[in-house]
Design an enzyme around this catalytic site. Structure first.
Site, PDB file in Angstrom:
ATOM      1  N   GLY A  31     -27.268  38.533  36.200  1.00  0.00           N
ATOM      2  CA  GLY A  31     -28.569  38.600  36.855  1.00  0.00           C
ATOM      3  C   GLY A  31     -28.955  37.299  37.535  1.00  0.00           C
ATOM      4  O   GLY A  31     -28.142  36.401  37.719  1.00  0.00           O
ATOM      5  N   LEU A  33     -29.809  37.196  40.690  1.00  0.00           N
ATOM      6  CA  LEU A  33     -28.769  37.428  41.702  1.00  0.00           C
ATOM      7  C   LEU A  33     -29.038  36.659  43.001  1.00  0.00           C
ATOM      8  O   LEU A  33     -30.158  36.259  43.282  1.00  0.00           O
ATOM      9  CB  LEU A  33     -28.687  38.933  41.986  1.00  0.00           C
ATOM     10  CG  LEU A  33     -28.439  39.810  40.755  1.00  0.00           C
ATOM     11  CD1 LEU A  33     -28.439  41.291  41.135  1.00  0.00           C
ATOM     12  CD2 LEU A  33     -27.133  39.444  40.064  1.00  0.00           C
ATOM     13  N   HIS A  34     -27.968  36.481  43.771  1.00  0.00           N
ATOM     14  CA  HIS A  34     -28.033  35.792  45.065  1.00  0.00           C
ATOM     15  C   HIS A  34     -26.996  36.430  45.993  1.00  0.00           C
ATOM     16  O   HIS A  34     -26.351  37.425  45.623  1.00  0.00           O
ATOM     17  CB  HIS A  34     -27.799  34.288  44.872  1.00  0.00           C
ATOM     18  CG  HIS A  34     -26.581  33.957  44.047  1.00  0.00           C
ATOM     19  ND1 HIS A  34     -25.299  34.229  44.470  1.00  0.00           N
ATOM     20  CD2 HIS A  34     -26.449  33.420  42.803  1.00  0.00           C
ATOM     21  CE1 HIS A  34     -24.444  33.848  43.556  1.00  0.00           C
ATOM     22  NE2 HIS A  34     -25.114  33.357  42.516  1.00  0.00           N
ATOM     23  N   GLY A  36     -24.069  35.649  46.734  1.00  0.00           N
ATOM     24  CA  GLY A  36     -22.717  35.733  46.168  1.00  0.00           C
ATOM     25  C   GLY A  36     -22.522  37.052  45.442  1.00  0.00           C
ATOM     26  O   GLY A  36     -21.527  37.761  45.651  1.00  0.00           O
ATOM     27  N   HIS A  37     -23.495  37.401  44.601  1.00  0.00           N
ATOM     28  CA  HIS A  37     -23.428  38.681  43.884  1.00  0.00           C
ATOM     29  C   HIS A  37     -23.482  39.841  44.885  1.00  0.00           C
ATOM     30  O   HIS A  37     -22.765  40.836  44.734  1.00  0.00           O
ATOM     31  CB  HIS A  37     -24.603  38.821  42.913  1.00  0.00           C
ATOM     32  CG  HIS A  37     -24.655  37.783  41.842  1.00  0.00           C
ATOM     33  ND1 HIS A  37     -25.558  36.751  41.845  1.00  0.00           N
ATOM     34  CD2 HIS A  37     -23.924  37.616  40.711  1.00  0.00           C
ATOM     35  CE1 HIS A  37     -25.391  35.994  40.774  1.00  0.00           C
ATOM     36  NE2 HIS A  37     -24.395  36.486  40.070  1.00  0.00           N
ATOM     37  N   GLN A  61     -21.223  34.400  24.922  1.00  0.00           N
ATOM     38  CA  GLN A  61     -20.486  33.428  25.732  1.00  0.00           C
ATOM     39  C   GLN A  61     -21.238  32.100  25.857  1.00  0.00           C
ATOM     40  O   GLN A  61     -20.789  31.195  26.554  1.00  0.00           O
ATOM     41  CB  GLN A  61     -20.142  33.997  27.102  1.00  0.00           C
ATOM     42  CG  GLN A  61     -21.317  34.202  28.039  1.00  0.00           C
ATOM     43  CD  GLN A  61     -20.922  35.029  29.244  1.00  0.00           C
ATOM     44  OE1 GLN A  61     -20.592  36.213  29.148  1.00  0.00           O
ATOM     45  NE2 GLN A  61     -20.939  34.417  30.415  1.00  0.00           N
ATOM     46  N   LYS A 149     -15.423  31.944  42.670  1.00  0.00           N
ATOM     47  CA  LYS A 149     -16.159  30.749  42.239  1.00  0.00           C
ATOM     48  C   LYS A 149     -15.857  30.428  40.781  1.00  0.00           C
ATOM     49  O   LYS A 149     -15.703  29.269  40.414  1.00  0.00           O
ATOM     50  CB  LYS A 149     -17.658  30.972  42.418  1.00  0.00           C
ATOM     51  CG  LYS A 149     -18.449  29.718  42.301  1.00  0.00           C
ATOM     52  CD  LYS A 149     -19.822  29.984  41.760  1.00  0.00           C
ATOM     53  CE  LYS A 149     -20.082  29.070  40.613  1.00  0.00           C
ATOM     54  NZ  LYS A 149     -20.919  29.634  39.599  1.00  0.00           N
ATOM     55  N   GLN A 153     -12.455  32.181  34.895  1.00  0.00           N
ATOM     56  CA  GLN A 153     -12.914  33.485  34.393  1.00  0.00           C
ATOM     57  C   GLN A 153     -12.111  34.618  35.029  1.00  0.00           C
ATOM     58  O   GLN A 153     -11.660  35.550  34.355  1.00  0.00           O
ATOM     59  CB  GLN A 153     -14.399  33.649  34.717  1.00  0.00           C
ATOM     60  CG  GLN A 153     -14.928  35.050  34.513  1.00  0.00           C
ATOM     61  CD  GLN A 153     -16.426  35.099  34.693  1.00  0.00           C
ATOM     62  OE1 GLN A 153     -17.168  34.719  33.805  1.00  0.00           O
ATOM     63  NE2 GLN A 153     -16.880  35.554  35.849  1.00  0.00           N
ATOM     64  N   SER A 185     -25.109  29.626  43.017  1.00  0.00           N
ATOM     65  CA  SER A 185     -25.039  29.854  41.581  1.00  0.00           C
ATOM     66  C   SER A 185     -26.446  30.069  41.048  1.00  0.00           C
ATOM     67  O   SER A 185     -27.396  29.415  41.514  1.00  0.00           O
ATOM     68  CB  SER A 185     -24.410  28.632  40.887  1.00  0.00           C
ATOM     69  OG  SER A 185     -24.655  28.687  39.496  1.00  0.00           O
TER      70      SER A 185
HETATM   71  P1  AMP Z   1     -22.736  35.537  37.002  1.00  0.00           P
HETATM   72  O1  AMP Z   1     -23.948  36.399  37.165  1.00  0.00           O
HETATM   73  O2  AMP Z   1     -22.966  34.108  37.383  1.00  0.00           O
HETATM   74  O3  AMP Z   1     -22.064  35.727  35.675  1.00  0.00           O
HETATM   75  O4  AMP Z   1     -21.692  36.054  38.075  1.00  0.00           O
HETATM   76  C1  AMP Z   1     -21.346  37.400  38.193  1.00  0.00           C
HETATM   77  C2  AMP Z   1     -20.204  37.522  39.173  1.00  0.00           C
HETATM   78  O5  AMP Z   1     -20.595  36.996  40.434  1.00  0.00           O
HETATM   79  C3  AMP Z   1     -18.958  36.729  38.731  1.00  0.00           C
HETATM   80  O6  AMP Z   1     -17.787  37.477  39.042  1.00  0.00           O
HETATM   81  C4  AMP Z   1     -19.066  35.477  39.579  1.00  0.00           C
HETATM   82  O7  AMP Z   1     -17.799  34.871  39.824  1.00  0.00           O
HETATM   83  C5  AMP Z   1     -19.640  36.040  40.851  1.00  0.00           C
HETATM   84  N1  AMP Z   1     -20.287  34.979  41.627  1.00  0.00           N
HETATM   85  C6  AMP Z   1     -21.219  34.088  41.190  1.00  0.00           C
HETATM   86  N2  AMP Z   1     -21.515  33.212  42.176  1.00  0.00           N
HETATM   87  C7  AMP Z   1     -20.753  33.548  43.240  1.00  0.00           C
HETATM   88  C8  AMP Z   1     -20.586  33.018  44.558  1.00  0.00           C
HETATM   89  N3  AMP Z   1     -21.269  31.959  44.983  1.00  0.00           N
HETATM   90  N4  AMP Z   1     -19.715  33.633  45.391  1.00  0.00           N
HETATM   91  C9  AMP Z   1     -19.004  34.712  44.985  1.00  0.00           C
HETATM   92  N5  AMP Z   1     -19.107  35.258  43.753  1.00  0.00           N
HETATM   93  C10 AMP Z   1     -19.969  34.681  42.898  1.00  0.00           C
END
Ligand code: AMP
Length: 283
Positions: A31, A33-34, A36-37, A61, A149, A153, A185
């Site tokens: 969550g 979110l931006h 990237g998500h 985690q 990114k 993982q 992020s």
């Molecule tokens: P998170 O919510 O940070 O756990 O991320 C969820 C998914 O989004 C993971 O697969 C991350 O690698 C991906 N993600 C997070 N930030 C970015 C980004 N800037 N660009 C591409 N994917 C991202």
């Protein structure tokens, strides 16, 4: 977009969609979110016909003292961003739904989870692998999407899926960056305006070190020193690691060749930021 919070509901919905002939793409997230998500959701929607996203801040985690309690949350905004990216189903379980009693079963990975981020976060990848295994069993997608990114993982999940024969295709999506190169992020919210402005040093260090490799440097130690030298231009940022590793084992490379991951992790004020480049060096 349909929103559900129980395992029974998400299973029922996915089963129904599959019976209609849909191909299911899945994006696990925490969550806040931006873009990237959103790029993961769009990729899932392009390659599949039905996109399922989960939002779950997974306590297993986070180590004691890490930012589980303060991790940013904004359910209404997340919903809007998912709708506009084309998500069809959002699974937003509670901690009690995912962990009704203390877990005694974990997925652990030898070596891969102890390198890079695993050194300062020794239980992190056990938590990640376990929750992703649970989510894959709950949603049972055809394809699951992760961002480059979080390079370690992505590797951990690919290896778990491969070693344990999960019937799912793992697809990676390029890192979505701000105009100055900083990887988007959820944790960038922790940065003060001044820290935010200087945080592009991670991207600048990776870019400069990659140029050194492109110019012919093959000594891993010298490239590591180059990364550290650039990062040290921000003396109040504390480097956790700056590494040049084999992209499939994460072992440090003495000689740079094959599939390479150049990765950095830096404490910037209250935030710990990570970034990486992956590339192939032939010869
Ligand atoms: P998170 O919510 O940070 O756990 O991320 C969820 C998914 O989004 C993971 O697969 C991350 O690698 C991906 N993600 C997070 N930030 C970015 C980004 N800037 N660009 C591409 N994917 C991202």
């Amino acid at each position: 977009m349909n929103i559900v919070s129980t395992i029974a509901e998400v299973r029922a919905e996915v089963t129904q969609q599959r019976a209609l002939g849909q191909r299911i793409g899945f994006i696990p997230t925490m969550g806040y979110l931006h873009e990237g998500h959103q790029s993961l959701v769009k990729a899932a929607k392009r390659a599949n016909t039905f996109a399922v996203c989960s939002i779950f801040v997974n306590p297993t985690q986070f180590a004691p003292g890490e930012d589980f309690d303060s991790y940013p949350r904004d359910a209404a905004r997340d919903q809007e961003l998912l709708e506009s990216a084309g998500c069809d189903l959002l699974f937003r379980p509670t901690v009690e739904e995912m962990y009704p009693r203390p877990t005694v079963t974990y997925v652990t990975l030898d070596t891969l989870s102890t390198r890079l981020c695993g050194k300062s976060r020794p239980t992190h990848f056990r938590g990640v692998a376990t929750v992703v295994a649970k989510l894959l069993h709950i949603v049972q997608p055809d394809e699951v999407f992760f961002g480059q990114k979080d390079g370690q993982q992505l590797l951990v999940i690919r290896r778990m899926v491969d070693d344990l024969n999960f019937p799912v295709q793992v697809t990676s999506v390029p890192t979505f960056r701000e105009a100055d190169g900083l990887a988007k992020s959820s944790r960038n919210i922790y940065l003060t305006p001044d820290e935010r402005q200087r945080a592009s040093i991670l991207y600048r260090a990776l870019t400069a070190a990659k140029q050194v490799v492109d110019a012919g440097e093959r000594d891993g130690q010298r490239v590591r020193q180059h990364l550290l030298a650039t990062l040290s231009s921000e003396p109040d940022f504390c480097v956790d690691y700056a590494e040049v590793v084999d992209a499939s084992t994460l072992e440090p490379l003495e000689t740079i060749r094959g599939d390479v991951m150049m990765a950095v992790a830096v404490y910037v004020g209250k935030a710990r930021l990570i970034d990486n480049f992956q590339f192939h060096v032939s010869g």
